[in-house]
Motif scaffolding. Structure first.
Motif, mmCIF file in Angstrom:
data_model
loop_
_atom_site.group_PDB
_atom_site.id
_atom_site.type_symbol
_atom_site.label_atom_id
_atom_site.label_comp_id
_atom_site.label_asym_id
_atom_site.label_seq_id
_atom_site.Cartn_x
_atom_site.Cartn_y
_atom_site.Cartn_z
ATOM 1 N N THR A 155 0.754 -1.147 0.063
ATOM 2 C CA THR A 155 -0.099 -0.055 0.092
ATOM 3 C C THR A 155 0.919 1.242 -0.221
ATOM 4 O OG1 THR A 155 -1.857 -1.228 1.292
ATOM 5 C CG2 THR A 155 -1.761 1.235 1.320
ATOM 6 N N VAL A 178 2.390 1.918 -3.573
ATOM 7 C CA VAL A 178 0.962 2.289 -4.486
ATOM 8 C C VAL A 178 0.681 3.687 -4.013
ATOM 9 C CG1 VAL A 178 -1.192 2.051 -5.104
ATOM 10 C CG2 VAL A 178 0.233 -0.025 -4.952
ATOM 11 N N THR A 224 -5.332 4.036 -8.530
ATOM 12 C CA THR A 224 -4.699 3.035 -7.582
ATOM 13 C C THR A 224 -4.930 1.679 -8.205
ATOM 14 O OG1 THR A 224 -5.048 4.386 -5.651
ATOM 15 C CG2 THR A 224 -4.420 2.185 -5.285
ATOM 16 N N VAL A 238 -1.869 -0.727 -9.630
ATOM 17 C CA VAL A 238 -1.677 -1.954 -9.122
ATOM 18 C C VAL A 238 -1.729 -3.030 -10.296
ATOM 19 C CG1 VAL A 238 -2.716 -3.810 -7.901
ATOM 20 C CG2 VAL A 238 -2.250 -1.564 -6.923
ATOM 21 N N MET A 285 2.173 -4.376 -11.174
ATOM 22 C CA MET A 285 2.121 -5.429 -10.575
ATOM 23 C C MET A 285 1.486 -6.821 -11.409
ATOM 24 S SD MET A 285 4.415 -5.204 -7.697
ATOM 25 C CE MET A 285 4.033 -6.607 -7.296
#
Length: 156
Positions: free
Chosen positions: A36, A39, A97, A101, A105
Motif C-alpha cells: 500500500t 502504491v 490506484t 496496481v 504488478m
C-alpha cells in the motif's frame, strides 16, 4: 444443559489456524499493507501531480446545494449540500490506484508466470493431453462390451 468441551474447542481453533489458507491470508494482508505504501507513493508522487496539472488538485470543494440557502463552510455551514466532489475524488483515486496496481504488478507478474510455465513445459517436453470426456469413455466401454457379446466370437 450441554457442556462445552474446551479441549475440543481448542483443538478445533488450532486446526483452523494451522490450515494453509489462513496462513496464506495472513501473509497476503501483511504484503498488501506493505505494498500500500508503494502504491500510495506512486499515486501521490507521480499520478496526482499529472492529474493536477491537467485540472484541479482537489475535488473536495465541489458540491451542490440540495436545500438552500447554502452558505459557509465546516460546522457553520447552512443548508443541505451534496458533496459530489469528494465522491468523485475518491472514485478517481480508486481507479488510479487500481490502474497502478494492475499495470505495475498484476500484468508483469502474469506475463512472468506465463513465461516460466512455457519454459517449464519446453524443458520437460510436456505435451497437452486432450481431455477425454466421461461420455466418450462410457461409449468405448459399451463398444467393447458389444464386441465381446457378438455371435462371431471364435474363442467359445
Amino acid at each position: 444443559m450441554s457442556e462445552i468441551k474446551m479441549p475440543g474447542v481448542l483443538q478445533g481453533f488450532k486446526a483452523f489456524l494451522m490450515r494453509g489458507n489462513v496462513v496464506d491470508l495472513a501473509v497476503a494482508v501483511v504484503i498488501g499493507a506493505a505494498f500500500t505504501g508503494i502504491v500510495n507513493s506512486v499515486v501521490k508522487g507521480v499520478i496526482s501531480p499529472v492529474v493536477g496539472a491537467l485540472g484541479t488538485k482537489s475535488l473536495d470543494g465541489y458540491s451542490s446545494c440540495l436545500k438552500g440557502p447554502c452558505t459557509g463552510t465546516g460546522a457553520g455551514a447552512t443548508g443541505v449540500r451534496i458533496l459530489w466532489g469528494s465522491v468523485l475524488g475518491a472514485t478517481l483515486n480508486f481507479v488510479i490506484t487500481a490502474a497502478v496496481v494492475y499495470f505495475l504488478m498484476v500484468l508483469p507478474m502474469s506475463k512472468f508466470l506465463a513465461r516460466q510455465e512455457a519454459r517449464r513445459k519446453a524443458k520437460h517436453g510436456t505435451k497437452d493431453v486432450s481431455e477425454v470426456t466421461e461420455l466418450e469413455v462410457l461409449e468405448e466401454i459399451r463398444d467393447a462390451l458389444v464386441a465381446q457379446r457378438s455371435p462371431n466370437r471364435t474363442d467359445a
